[in-house]
Motif scaffolding. Structure first.
Motif, PDB file in Angstrom:
ATOM      1  N   TRP A  31     -45.475 -17.483 -16.342  1.00 15.55           N
ATOM      2  CA  TRP A  31     -46.357 -16.327 -16.495  1.00 15.55           C
ATOM      3  C   TRP A  31     -46.707 -15.733 -15.130  1.00 15.55           C
ATOM      4  CZ3 TRP A  31     -48.042 -14.229 -21.062  1.00 15.55           C
ATOM      5  CH2 TRP A  31     -47.863 -14.990 -22.220  1.00 15.55           C
ATOM      6  N   ARG A  32     -46.896 -14.415 -15.095  1.00 13.68           N
ATOM      7  CA  ARG A  32     -47.504 -13.761 -13.948  1.00 13.68           C
ATOM      8  C   ARG A  32     -48.064 -12.404 -14.386  1.00 13.68           C
ATOM      9  NH1 ARG A  32     -42.621 -11.962  -9.791  1.00 13.68           N
ATOM     10  NH2 ARG A  32     -41.092 -11.307 -11.356  1.00 13.68           N
ATOM     11  N   ILE A  33     -48.941 -11.869 -13.576  1.00 11.24           N
ATOM     12  CA  ILE A  33     -49.650 -10.636 -13.913  1.00 11.24           C
ATOM     13  C   ILE A  33     -48.998  -9.457 -13.204  1.00 11.24           C
ATOM     14  CG2 ILE A  33     -51.873  -9.438 -13.730  1.00 11.24           C
ATOM     15  CD1 ILE A  33     -53.214 -12.184 -13.977  1.00 11.24           C
ATOM     16  N   TRP A  34     -48.830  -8.353 -13.947  1.00 12.11           N
ATOM     17  CA  TRP A  34     -48.182  -7.144 -13.448  1.00 12.11           C
ATOM     18  C   TRP A  34     -49.196  -5.999 -13.422  1.00 12.11           C
ATOM     19  CZ3 TRP A  34     -42.598  -6.347 -12.926  1.00 12.11           C
ATOM     20  CH2 TRP A  34     -41.859  -7.528 -13.101  1.00 12.11           C
ATOM     21  N   ARG A  35     -48.950  -5.056 -12.511  1.00 15.51           N
ATOM     22  CA  ARG A  35     -49.749  -3.833 -12.433  1.00 15.51           C
ATOM     23  C   ARG A  35     -48.827  -2.629 -12.604  1.00 15.51           C
ATOM     24  NH1 ARG A  35     -54.475  -1.998  -8.334  1.00 15.51           N
ATOM     25  NH2 ARG A  35     -54.328   0.269  -8.625  1.00 15.51           N
ATOM     26  N   THR A  36     -49.263  -1.685 -13.436  1.00 16.64           N
ATOM     27  CA  THR A  36     -48.517  -0.451 -13.643  1.00 16.64           C
ATOM     28  C   THR A  36     -49.461   0.722 -13.441  1.00 16.64           C
ATOM     29  OG1 THR A  36     -47.163  -1.546 -15.311  1.00 16.64           O
ATOM     30  CG2 THR A  36     -47.016   0.840 -15.188  1.00 16.64           C
ATOM     31  N   ASP A  37     -49.149   1.611 -12.499  1.00 17.52           N
ATOM     32  CA  ASP A  37     -49.925   2.826 -12.300  1.00 17.52           C
ATOM     33  C   ASP A  37     -49.473   3.863 -13.314  1.00 17.52           C
ATOM     34  OD1 ASP A  37     -51.187   1.629 -10.150  1.00 17.52           O
ATOM     35  OD2 ASP A  37     -49.750   2.409  -8.684  1.00 17.52           O
ATOM     36  N   LEU A  38     -50.419   4.478 -14.003  1.00 19.92           N
ATOM     37  CA  LEU A  38     -50.054   5.442 -15.035  1.00 19.92           C
ATOM     38  C   LEU A  38     -49.400   6.685 -14.457  1.00 19.92           C
ATOM     39  CD1 LEU A  38     -53.095   5.213 -17.465  1.00 19.92           C
ATOM     40  CD2 LEU A  38     -50.880   4.067 -17.576  1.00 19.92           C
ATOM     41  N   ALA A  39     -49.581   6.947 -13.148  1.00 19.10           N
ATOM     42  CA  ALA A  39     -48.895   8.077 -12.515  1.00 19.10           C
ATOM     43  C   ALA A  39     -47.398   7.816 -12.413  1.00 19.10           C
ATOM     44  CB  ALA A  39     -49.483   8.335 -11.127  1.00 19.10           C
ATOM     45  N   THR A  40     -47.000   6.534 -12.391  1.00 21.04           N
ATOM     46  CA  THR A  40     -45.580   6.156 -12.330  1.00 21.04           C
ATOM     47  C   THR A  40     -45.329   5.065 -13.364  1.00 21.04           C
ATOM     48  OG1 THR A  40     -46.096   4.587 -10.557  1.00 21.04           O
ATOM     49  CG2 THR A  40     -45.314   6.781  -9.902  1.00 21.04           C
ATOM     50  N   PRO A  41     -45.347   5.409 -14.656  1.00 23.05           N
ATOM     51  CA  PRO A  41     -45.294   4.382 -15.705  1.00 23.05           C
ATOM     52  C   PRO A  41     -43.993   3.607 -15.769  1.00 23.05           C
ATOM     53  CG  PRO A  41     -45.095   6.581 -16.643  1.00 23.05           C
ATOM     54  CD  PRO A  41     -45.463   6.764 -15.203  1.00 23.05           C
ATOM     55  N   ALA A  80     -45.085  -3.672 -10.986  1.00 24.89           N
ATOM     56  CA  ALA A  80     -44.905  -4.671  -9.937  1.00 24.89           C
ATOM     57  C   ALA A  80     -45.798  -5.871 -10.214  1.00 24.89           C
ATOM     58  CB  ALA A  80     -45.241  -4.083  -8.566  1.00 24.89           C
ATOM     59  N   PRO A  81     -45.294  -7.098 -10.016  1.00 31.17           N
ATOM     60  CA  PRO A  81     -46.146  -8.280 -10.169  1.00 31.17           C
ATOM     61  C   PRO A  81     -47.153  -8.353  -9.031  1.00 31.17           C
ATOM     62  CG  PRO A  81     -43.975  -8.911  -9.353  1.00 31.17           C
ATOM     63  CD  PRO A  81     -43.898  -7.449  -9.659  1.00 31.17           C
ATOM     64  N   ILE A  82     -48.381  -8.763  -9.354  1.00 33.11           N
ATOM     65  CA  ILE A  82     -49.423  -8.840  -8.327  1.00 33.11           C
ATOM     66  C   ILE A  82     -49.916 -10.269  -8.119  1.00 33.11           C
ATOM     67  CG2 ILE A  82     -50.180  -6.465  -8.709  1.00 33.11           C
ATOM     68  CD1 ILE A  82     -52.563  -7.610 -10.286  1.00 33.11           C
ATOM     69  N   THR A  83     -49.355 -11.228  -8.859  1.00 35.77           N
ATOM     70  CA  THR A  83     -49.729 -12.628  -8.667  1.00 35.77           C
ATOM     71  C   THR A  83     -48.469 -13.469  -8.610  1.00 35.77           C
ATOM     72  OG1 THR A  83     -49.802 -13.198 -11.033  1.00 35.77           O
ATOM     73  CG2 THR A  83     -51.812 -12.290 -10.045  1.00 35.77           C
ATOM     74  N   PRO A  84     -48.563 -14.668  -8.066  1.00 35.33           N
ATOM     75  CA  PRO A  84     -47.461 -15.626  -8.200  1.00 35.33           C
ATOM     76  C   PRO A  84     -47.331 -16.060  -9.660  1.00 35.33           C
ATOM     77  CG  PRO A  84     -49.040 -16.308  -6.505  1.00 35.33           C
ATOM     78  CD  PRO A  84     -49.677 -15.207  -7.287  1.00 35.33           C
ATOM     79  N   TYR A  85     -46.276 -16.829  -9.943  1.00 39.80           N
ATOM     80  CA  TYR A  85     -46.137 -17.369 -11.294  1.00 39.80           C
ATOM     81  C   TYR A  85     -47.269 -18.354 -11.581  1.00 39.80           C
ATOM     82  CZ  TYR A  85     -41.486 -15.341 -11.647  1.00 39.80           C
ATOM     83  OH  TYR A  85     -40.430 -14.464 -11.709  1.00 39.80           O
ATOM     84  N   GLY A  86     -47.678 -18.384 -12.851  1.00 34.19           N
ATOM     85  CA  GLY A  86     -48.701 -19.333 -13.260  1.00 34.19           C
ATOM     86  C   GLY A  86     -49.994 -18.710 -13.733  1.00 34.19           C
ATOM     87  N   TRP A  87     -50.138 -17.362 -13.639  1.00 33.58           N
ATOM     88  CA  TRP A  87     -51.386 -16.698 -14.021  1.00 33.58           C
ATOM     89  C   TRP A  87     -51.156 -15.757 -15.197  1.00 33.58           C
ATOM     90  CZ3 TRP A  87     -55.548 -18.809 -11.987  1.00 33.58           C
ATOM     91  CH2 TRP A  87     -55.441 -19.450 -10.751  1.00 33.58           C
ATOM     92  N   LEU A  88     -52.153 -15.666 -16.094  1.00 26.29           N
ATOM     93  CA  LEU A  88     -52.024 -14.807 -17.272  1.00 26.29           C
ATOM     94  C   LEU A  88     -53.393 -14.309 -17.718  1.00 26.29           C
ATOM     95  CD1 LEU A  88     -51.603 -16.857 -20.549  1.00 26.29           C
ATOM     96  CD2 LEU A  88     -51.992 -17.988 -18.368  1.00 26.29           C
ATOM     97  N   SER A  89     -53.369 -13.357 -18.658  1.00 22.68           N
ATOM     98  CA  SER A  89     -54.554 -12.811 -19.330  1.00 22.68           C
ATOM     99  C   SER A  89     -55.610 -12.296 -18.356  1.00 22.68           C
ATOM    100  CB  SER A  89     -55.169 -13.876 -20.265  1.00 22.68           C
ATOM    101  OG  SER A  89     -54.263 -14.187 -21.302  1.00 22.68           O
ATOM    102  N   PRO A  90     -55.318 -11.158 -17.679  1.00 23.36           N
ATOM    103  CA  PRO A  90     -56.269 -10.620 -16.704  1.00 23.36           C
ATOM    104  C   PRO A  90     -57.470  -9.949 -17.363  1.00 23.36           C
ATOM    105  CG  PRO A  90     -54.422  -9.131 -16.961  1.00 23.36           C
ATOM    106  CD  PRO A  90     -54.105 -10.342 -17.788  1.00 23.36           C
TER     107      PRO A  90
END
Length: 703
Positions: A567-577, A581-591
């Protein structure tokens, strides 16, 4: 003929009546007759399958997207991924009609499909001194061509007529009682007696505390057969209807296989699992052999085993490969010659398979990318009854044992589960109800959850906007949708997503919302206006999803995806849907976001962590099994607390840590839901699961 390349996207919808015949290797395709010919044999193909094959063949090696297939073959109607997946599976199977595959369907991930023709390699005559000289070319007249075509079409038509005349009669429903057994308790594992007089089943308040019951089919009260201290399930009748075998479940221990006389008597143990805590059973027609599922050693896939009841010897029957999670749910043909079972492939879907018990030949009956499937033999041995539940497609099918085109018997608004066939066309079937009851619980009241009138909607995931506007995903009859209501108004349907939707979340200003949508090809996150108009659709490469949330400025969305490495957490800017890009290392979920703070869960570890700096655990819950059950409300983290398993609760803790505050009871330690906090009252609103499974009874006849 070979089709010339075309722009598939611009082409009109397929009309089989207007399509010309063509060839794929040794296969001759007659679209207008829906036939595929090989020599003097022919197969009649479903219209949709023939349409898909024509579109892919006409593309001449170009990739055809799923959207193009839907436009060309379904007329642009909204259909689920399962419909396309099933058609592709059936098209792939057609290649196996010839001894050597004549084509293959290649999946282009996240794009579509491509048909590749197999052309046999020909020797170069110039390189072979013993080769025969090339025959002189002959000039063909249109009359000779027409005569040749007529011969091919006539032979196919004769073969097709023969196939039609010898087609198995179809099963239809002559009588239906749904439910036949239905109480507030959970009834499952139906097993019809071979003599057709009784039905055995498991019943109890939950999956871990059931007993085996008997009921006469012509009426009367049920009889409790077992008195075991532990959960009793998976009843299986002996062929003479005098005994029932069943499985005892005790957490942390391998299951025990028991047998008890009917209608009453003392049970005794006849076998034991080596590893698995649960299993399913099936007698062979002799009554001397019992098939069950178990793993040979810890960490390996379950397989079907054979228990010789005369000497206690156990031997393996199926041998799942490295990509299989488990083989289970055995069913033996009435003549004892074949074993029907299901193979769980995890993220790759599931299969229903048929094995010869004499020669060991094992063939695929049906394959599914997702959803649940259960199967059993008809008592005459001619058909395989198969229940299929995926999204809103809940249906019962019949597959001819000797192969051929299956047909749909019924569609249902309920989830269709395990099956049991009896004499005279009887078929018992589990009926489950997706979603649950919308309830609210008031913090510090110690009162049980109070039901909320949802107008018959069975809800799943919910959320509140800052102004009190309520969103819920759920089912109304057989229709899945997203529903909305104002602070005091009734729920009304807002839209129908293309796949199952959950983890729904309002933007910070309440003008937009987003949700996770499961599709056959992966995870998508649609972003919508308050009125249900689409703004963007985000696509992710993972297999599963936890919670999603908005950044505090409402310009980006955070979501977690399960990939091959974790698992890892991703960020998506709505201006560029289209760029994530992932913003954490593997191992994190449910932000979850609170201003500049970012909270998440650590895969496999209890608790909620603050991770916008050096990761620091703030709470001791929820446990990994309840990873969806937490949120941020004001300056508090509210979550499912099962540290006392006998008294699970909603608990709260300040976002900076500190003492834990008990808010309200959490019935049954429920773990599979997303909840919302009503802004004005602070009430916790969620879906209370309905562990209500009933048993339906059909009588089928052939026509």
């Amino acid at each position: 003929m070979n089709y010339s390349s075309r722009n598939v996207k611009a082409a009109p919808a397929i009309s089989l009546a207007e399509e010309e015949d063509f060839s794929l290797g040794p296969l001759r395709l007659l679209p207008s007759a829906r036939q595929i010919c090989l020599g003097d044999r022919s197969e009649t193909v479903e219209p949709r399958v023939m349409q898909v094959l024509v579109v892919l063949a006409r593309a001449e090696g170009q990739v055809v997207s799923r959207e193009q297939l839907i436009d060309r073959c379904w007329g642009g109607r909204i259909v689920g991924d399962d419909a396309v997946n099933n058609a592709i599976v059936k098209v792939r199977a057609l290649s196996g009609l010839s001894e050597e595959p004549s084509f293959e369907i290649e999946t282009i991930p996240r794009v579509g499909y491509r048909l590749r023709r197999f052309r046999p390699e020909r020797a170069n005559p110039a390189a072979d001194p013993g080769a025969l000289p090339a025959a002189p070319l002959r000039r063909w007249s249109w009359r000779r061509t027409a005569l040749a075509a007529a011969i091919v079409i006539t032979s196919c038509a004769v073969a097709g007529l023969y196939s039609y005349l010898h087609r198995e009669p179809e099963w239809i429903v002559a009588d239906s009682q749904q439910p036949f057994i239905g109480t507030p308790s959970m009834e499952d594992d139906p097993a019809l007696a071979p003599d057709g007089t009784m039905i055995a089943y498991s019943a109890g308040p939950g999956i871990n505390n059931r007993h085996i019951y008997l009921r006469l089919l012509n009426g009367g009260d049920p009889i409790r057969l077992t008195q075991d201290a532990y959960d009793a399930g998976a009843p299986a009748w002996s062929p003479d209807s005098r005994m029932i075998a069943y499985v005892i479940f005790q957490a942390g221990h391998p299951c025990r296989i028991m047998e008890i006389p009917v209608p009453a008597g003392q049970p005794h143990q006849i076998g034991q699992c080596r590893i698995s805590e649960r299993s399913n059973l099936a007698f062979d027609p002799s009554g001397h052999v019992l098939f069950f599922s178990d793993a040979p050693v810890r960490g390996t896939a379950d397989r079907i085993l054979k228990l010789d009841l005369d000497n206690g010897h156990v031997s393996a029957v199926t041998h799942p490969g490295g990509n299989a999670v488990a083989d289970g749910s055995p069913s033996v043909s009435p003549d004892g010659g074949a074993l029907l079972y299901d193979r769980d492939l995890g993220e790759q879907g599931s299969q229903i398979r048929l094995m010869s018990l004499s020669g060991g030949a094992d063939r695929l009956v049906a394959a599914f990318d997702s959803g649940d499937a259960n199967a059993t033999f008809s008592t005459d041995g001619s058909s395989i009854f198969l229940s299929r539940s995926h999204d809103a497609d809940n249906s019962l099918w019949a597959y001819p044992v000797q192969g051929g085109e299956p047909w749909r018997i019924i569609s249902s608004g309920e989830h269709l589960g395990r099956l049991s066939a009896g004499p005279n066309g009887l078929l018992a079937i589990e009926l489950a109800y997706p979603g649950g009851q919308l309830v609210a619980v008031t913090p510090h009241s110690d009162q049980p959850p109070r039901p909320i009138n949802s107008g018959g909607l069975r809800t799943w995931c919910v959320d509140y906007a800052p102004d009190g506007t309520f969103l819920a995903t759920g089912w109304h009859s057989a229709t899945f949708g997203i529903w909305i209501s104002g602070a005091n108004g009734p729920l009304r349907e807002l839209l129908r997503p293309e796949g199952l939707a959950c983890a729904i979340r309002w933007s910070p200003d309440g003008t937009r919302f987003a949700f996770v949508e499961w599709r056959g090809h992966g995870i998508e996150v649609p972003v919508m206006t308050r009125g249900g108009e689409p703004i963007a659709r985000l696509r992710y490469p993972g297999f599963g999803s936890g919670l999603l949330d908005w950044t505090a400025d409402g310009k980006s969305i955070l979501t977690s995806q399960q990939e091959k490495l974790g698992w890892r957490i991703w960020r998506t800017d709505l201006a560029t849907p289209d760029k994530s890009a992932p913003i954490t290392p593997y191992g994190w979920l449910s932000p979850r976001v609170h201003g500049t703070m970012l909270f998440a869960e650590k895969d496999g570890v209890p608790g909620i962590w603050r991770i916008d700096g050096v990761p620091r655990r703030v709470t001791d819950g929820p446990v990994p099994e309840a990873s969806d059950v937490y949120t941020v409300a004001g300056d508090r983290l509210i979550y499912s607390d099962t540290t006392d398993p006998d008294h699970p609760t909603f608990s709260a803790q300040n976002i900076n840590g500190g003492p834990k505050e008990r808010l309200a009871p959490l019935p049954n330690g429920q773990v599979d839901f997303v909840f919302g906090i009503e802004p004005k009252s602070g009430a916790i609103v969620y879906t209370q699961g309905l562990d209500d499974i009933d048993i339906g009874l059909l009588r089928l006849v052939r026509r």
